[in-house]
Structures are given as C-alpha cells and as structure tokens.
Scaffold this active site. Structure first.
Site, PDB file in Angstrom:
ATOM      1  N   LYS A 270       0.845  -1.195   0.000  1.00  0.00           N
ATOM      2  CA  LYS A 270       0.000   0.000   0.000  1.00  0.00           C
ATOM      3  C   LYS A 270       0.882   1.247   0.000  1.00  0.00           C
ATOM      4  CE  LYS A 270      -3.944  -1.825   2.633  1.00  0.00           C
ATOM      5  NZ  LYS A 270      -5.007  -1.554   1.654  1.00  0.00           N
ATOM      6  N   ARG A 344     -10.349 -11.505   1.993  1.00  0.00           N
ATOM      7  CA  ARG A 344     -11.166 -12.594   1.439  1.00  0.00           C
ATOM      8  C   ARG A 344     -10.413 -13.916   1.476  1.00  0.00           C
ATOM      9  NH1 ARG A 344     -11.633  -9.204  -4.065  1.00  0.00           N
ATOM     10  NH2 ARG A 344     -11.353  -7.557  -2.538  1.00  0.00           N
TER      11      ARG A 344
HETATM   12  N1  BES Z   1      -8.122  -3.755   4.557  1.00  0.00           N
HETATM   13  C1  BES Z   1      -8.296  -3.329   3.222  1.00  0.00           C
HETATM   14  C2  BES Z   1      -9.613  -2.588   2.999  1.00  0.00           C
HETATM   15  C3  BES Z   1      -9.734  -1.227   3.651  1.00  0.00           C
HETATM   16  C4  BES Z   1      -9.352  -0.109   2.925  1.00  0.00           C
HETATM   17  C5  BES Z   1     -10.275  -1.084   4.885  1.00  0.00           C
HETATM   18  C6  BES Z   1      -9.511   1.136   3.489  1.00  0.00           C
HETATM   19  C7  BES Z   1     -10.421   0.166   5.454  1.00  0.00           C
HETATM   20  C8  BES Z   1     -10.049   1.279   4.739  1.00  0.00           C
HETATM   21  C9  BES Z   1      -8.286  -4.539   2.283  1.00  0.00           C
HETATM   22  O1  BES Z   1      -7.505  -5.602   2.681  1.00  0.00           O
HETATM   23  C10 BES Z   1      -7.759  -4.069   0.982  1.00  0.00           C
HETATM   24  O2  BES Z   1      -6.628  -3.700   0.932  1.00  0.00           O
HETATM   25  N2  BES Z   1      -8.597  -4.097  -0.046  1.00  0.00           N
HETATM   26  C11 BES Z   1      -8.217  -3.657  -1.334  1.00  0.00           C
HETATM   27  C12 BES Z   1      -8.795  -4.602  -2.329  1.00  0.00           C
HETATM   28  C13 BES Z   1      -8.287  -4.405  -3.728  1.00  0.00           C
HETATM   29  C14 BES Z   1      -6.826  -4.775  -3.804  1.00  0.00           C
HETATM   30  C15 BES Z   1      -9.097  -5.246  -4.661  1.00  0.00           C
HETATM   31  C16 BES Z   1      -8.792  -2.252  -1.513  1.00  0.00           C
HETATM   32  O3  BES Z   1      -9.876  -1.986  -1.055  1.00  0.00           O
HETATM   33  O4  BES Z   1      -8.089  -1.415  -2.090  1.00  0.00           O
HETATM   34 MN    MN Z   2      -5.488  -5.381   1.994  1.00  0.00          MN
END
Ligand code: BES
Ligand code: MN
Ligand code: ZN
Length: 508
Positions: A270, A344
């Site tokens: 990230k 997931r």
């Molecule tokens: N934990 C994150 C989702 C999240 C994002 C929670 C912002 C709270 C605030 C999750 O694991 C994630 O990173 N999801 C990705 C999915 C994508 C790679 C398809 C996302 O939401 O960017």
């Molecule tokens: Mn994630």
C-alpha cells in the site's frame, strides 16, 4: 458508570436531585410539566437563545426554582431513539468539562421512552466518556461523570430499566472492540487477540475458547489463509469461540471476523500515507469478541460460534507473490492477483470451516474493501446477502440500535471479473464495484448455509481529527442475536415460497 432510572413526572421534575439536569425536548414536545423548567424553556426560545431544532443546546447555571445547580436543554429532531441519542450526546458534551458527577436525563411531557431509548442513552454516554489510554497514559482523564439517571413515567419504568441493563452490556462490548481497534499493531498481534478470547472464556462460564496454531491449520488444509501469513514473523491464529445458551441440538449462529492485525498490502504494498490506519483491519475480529462479551452478560437462549482467522499481511522474501496460486480449504484454487486483497483469502477458509457447525446462519464481518468506504462513507456498514429474511433481520437490528447497515447487490454477474486462466478464481475483479466483487468472491465459499456479509471498512473506524475505532457493529450484532433468541426458530425463517409447491401425489 452507574445507570439508573427513577419515576418522576410534572412539577416533581424540577426537584430531581442531581448535579445536572439534561432536558430533552422535540419540536412537538417542548414542555416538561414542571413550571420552573417550562418557564426557562419558553423564555430561552422567546429570546432566541435556544431553538427546537436538532443539535441545539443551552446551558443554564443555577436556574430559579430548580434543585439541580446545572440545566442543559437539548433539542432532538424527533422522539425516535436515534434523535434521542443524538440529543443526549450533545447535552452530555456540554457538561463534559464541568463538575457534574451525576446527570439526570428527563424528557418533555408525552415523550414515549422505550427500551431502545434507554439503550441509546447508555451508548451515547459510554461513547462520550471513552478515552484511549493504553498507549497514551497522559491522555486527559474522562470527566467527573459517573452516574446517569433516566427519569421515566411509572408505565415506562420497566422498559427503561431493561434498556439500561441491555445498553450497559452492549456498551462494554463496544468498548472492548473499540479498544482493540485502537491498539497499535505491535500490541494487538494475532496472539493478543487469541489471549483476549481466552480471557473472555475465563471471565464467562458460558464462553469457551479454542485457538488453533499453524500445524493445525496446515492439517485442515487452510492454504488460502496460510498464504497471507507467509511474510510475517507473527504466528497466525485461528480462534474458535463458543457461547452455549441453548440446547446443544439447536443450530448455532456463526459470526466470522476478519482479524488482519496489520495490513501493509504485502508485496502489492500500500502507499505509505495513512497506512497506520491498517491497524484497524482486525475490526471484524474485534466486533466478534465484543459481541461475545455482550452476549455472555445478557445470556440469551441461543448458541453462538465465533470464528476469527487472524494474522498480519506483510511483505518479505517469504511472502506470497502476485500470480501465486493457492489451494483453499474448500479445494477451490485461487490466483492471488493482488496480495492486498487478503481479507477474502483468510475469510474463505474460515467460511468453509463454518460448515461443520451446521449453522442456522453465518455472518462474516470484515473491513474488506476501500470501495465500500467510497460507496457508503462511514455512515452505514455494507450488507450483502442473497437471503432476504436474513438481510432484513440484520437491517432491523441495525436500525434498532442506530448501528445501521445498507443493503448492497450481490448478483452472480459481478463475479465474471473473478475468472482466472490459472485457477478456479482470481482474488480480485476490477476497481469497479469492488465491494460487490469481494462479496461475490466470499459467496463462492458459503453454499452450504444461509449467509450474510457485513463490510465494515467505513463504519468500524473514523479518520481525520477524531481518528479511532468505533466499536461497530457490536450493537447491531448483539441486537440481532437477542432478536434471534427471543423469536426462537422462527426468527429468520425463510419467507414462504410465493407459489404453492406440488405435493408428492400431484395435488397442489
Ligand atoms: N483492509 C483493506 C480494505 C480497507 C481499505 C479497509 C480502506 C479500510 C479502509 C483490504 O484488505 C484491501 O486492501 N482491499 C483492497 C482490495 C483491492 C486490492 C481489490 C482495496 O480496497 O483497495
Ligand atoms: Mn489489503
Ligand atoms: Zn485488509
């Protein structure tokens, strides 16, 4: 905090013995029946110092003829539990830095106080007095407030009493979830969550906790869950909680909580800005622990199972790489196209594990997608379910406790983008409809039972100046469990088919 109720009406209201009176009025109901308070209200409105508009408050010091030395007037939009909660929260905020230890809350004459109002009051007070001190001992101590009395009529008294008790149990669960969410990743590790579960089992005799370590998870063939923990030095844990409140023959409700104690994104790293917020990525797990605490206090006649897959998502030389294919416990293979879609991957194995309980229903709770925050903001949790009765029961529980959810679509067609040339499924679709494709991915592992998914990425925490965990959706989940227990087997019974089915003999 001590919560009580006393019976009081009419002129007696200005003689209530407390350090402060918090008077809740609405546009329709703006008189209390106590002449001194009503004169004050009338004058304040006439002089434009107070208005019967949601959010307006007025502090009055030592008003004439009122026993309490402080009075706060607070206007609610209407008489709903939601309006009442907001008005109480505003009023208590007015009193926050003052010396009042005991606040008596009273409502305008004719205000219909019910169980939900009393519960809302406790949750507002607990929310307003919460301070995170665990890693900041210098944080200002919570104010002087240590006792809240809700004044009711004789007819309302029993419901108010029940609502206060229920509210207290729920508030403790909310606080536990909030505290765990706020705890940084170097404190709140998978092992810490496992210890929390064991602590609950020690405190409450109706709760049992079991923790599976890596060898047991390998034996169960949880290849998807284990692939997420590959880059981390912290050992993964799989927590199993049991609350036994009914006969062992009764099918349990299963709650599954995402327990990523820190989400860096893994090799699909990230961006740095705001990454600290990914310590909240165990909000689903925290809400399961909080709900178990509240349920153990309230002892409903129901069986409840809690499943928490928990680990860190870290990059390293041993981490899972984009393109790696893993085999889930269900046997379905998954191409990990993006290691940041890890929630997931841990949930799917927990959802397969849930089958062994022959559940009445399974609900997973996860800070699953940023897309859900874009869709719904921080107001509602996203609710996904193909089961109308189950979805409605969850929506209702949310409305009852002002911990609301909003139903989102779950059409099969959204799953098209999850196709992979190299595995049964890819772990991501495109950016579009990201919260929905995530839910559709999970649905591929839930064919054996009735299932709903709550995406709490927006509702479980706040960003900005008030950054912190919210303890949501403990209130919704606890209310859902209580409603299920109260209604017995009929609670979420599937709606009857619209057309009568043919009897075996051919007759309709
Ligand atoms: N934990 C994150 C989702 C999240 C994002 C929670 C912002 C709270 C605030 C999750 O694991 C994630 O990173 N999801 C990705 C999915 C994508 C790679 C398809 C996302 O939401 O960017
Ligand atoms: Mn994630
Ligand atoms: Zn995550």
């Amino acid at each position: 905090m001590d919560y009580r109720t006393i019976v009081g009406q009419g002129p007696a209201l200005s003689q209530v013995n407390a350090d402060a009176l918090l008077v809740v009025v609405t546009p329709e109901l703006s008189a209390t029946g106590a002449p001194e308070l009503d004169a004050l209200l009338k004058d304040a409105i006439a002089k434009a110092d107070f208005a019967l508009k949601a959010g307006r408050t007025l502090y009055v010091h030592r008003p004439q003829g009122v026993k309490a030395p402080r009075v706060v007037l607070s206007a609610a939009a209407n008489g709903s539990p939601k309006g009442f909660r907001a008005a109480v929260a505003k009023g208590l905020a007015q009193l926050k830095d003052l010396g009042a230890a005991h606040v008596a809350v009273l409502t305008a004459d004719g205000f219909a106080l019910a169980v939900e109002h009393a519960q809302a009051l406790v949750l507002a007070a607990a929310d307003g007095t919460y301070v995170f001190r665990e890693t900041k001992p210098s944080a200002p101590k919570p104010g002087a407030l240590d006792k809240v009395t809700l004044v009711s009529t004789a007819e309302q008294n029993a419901a108010v009493k029940a609502g206060l008790a229920q509210g207290q149990a729920v508030a403790e669960g909310v606080t536990l979830a909030r505290e765990l969410g706020n705890l940084p990743g170097n404190y709140c590790t998978p092992t810490h969550l496992a210890n929390q579960a064991k602590q609950l089992a020690k405190t409450y005799k109706h709760i049992k906790a079991e923790v599976l370590d890596r060898p047991a998870l390998e034996k169960l063939k949880m290849g998807s869950f284990l692939s997420v923990t590959n880059g981390s030095a912290q050992p993964p844990k799989f927590i199993i909680l049991r609350y036994e409140g009914a006969s062992s023959k009764q099918a349990p409700v299963v709650l599954v909580g995402k327990g990523i104690t820190f989400d860096t994104g893994g090799i699909s790293l990230k961006p740095g800005a705001g990454m600290d917020e990914m310590k909240f990525d165990m909000g689903g797990a925290a809400s399961v622990l909080g709900t178990f605490q509240a349920v153990a206090e309230l002892k409903p006649k129901i069986n409840l199972i809690g499943l928490i897959p928990t680990c860190e998502n870290m990059p390293s030389g041993t981490a899972t790489k984009p393109g790696d294919v893993v085999t889930s416990m269900s046997g379905q293979t998954i191409e990990v196209l993006n290691t940041d879609a890890e929630g997931r991957l841990i949930l799917c194995d927990a959802l397969t594990y849930a089958e062994r309980f022959k559940p009445a229903a399974v609900i997973d709770i996860a800070t699953l997608t940023g897309a859900c925050v874009i869709a719904l903001g921080h107001q509602h949790s996203g609710l996904f379910s193909a089961d109308d009765a189950l979805a409605q029961a969850l929506l209702d529980a949310g409305t009852q406790t002002q911990d609301t959810a909003w139903r989102m679509p779950l059409d099969e067609e959204y799953g098209e983008s999850l196709k992979s040339n190299f595995a049964d499924l890819g772990n991501v679709g495109g950016r579009e409809g990201g919260a929905i494709t995530a839910a559709v991915f999970l649905s591929k592992f839930t064919k054996a039972y009735r299932w709903a998914h709550l995406d709490i990425a927006g509702s479980a925490w706040k960003s900005g100046g008030a950054k912190g965990g919210t303890g949501r959706p403990v209130s919704l989940l606890t209310q859902f469990v209580l409603n299920q227990a109260a209604a017995g087997a009929d609670a979420i019974a599937p709606s009857k088919p619209a057309t009568p089915r043919k009897a075996p003999g051919g007759k309709v």
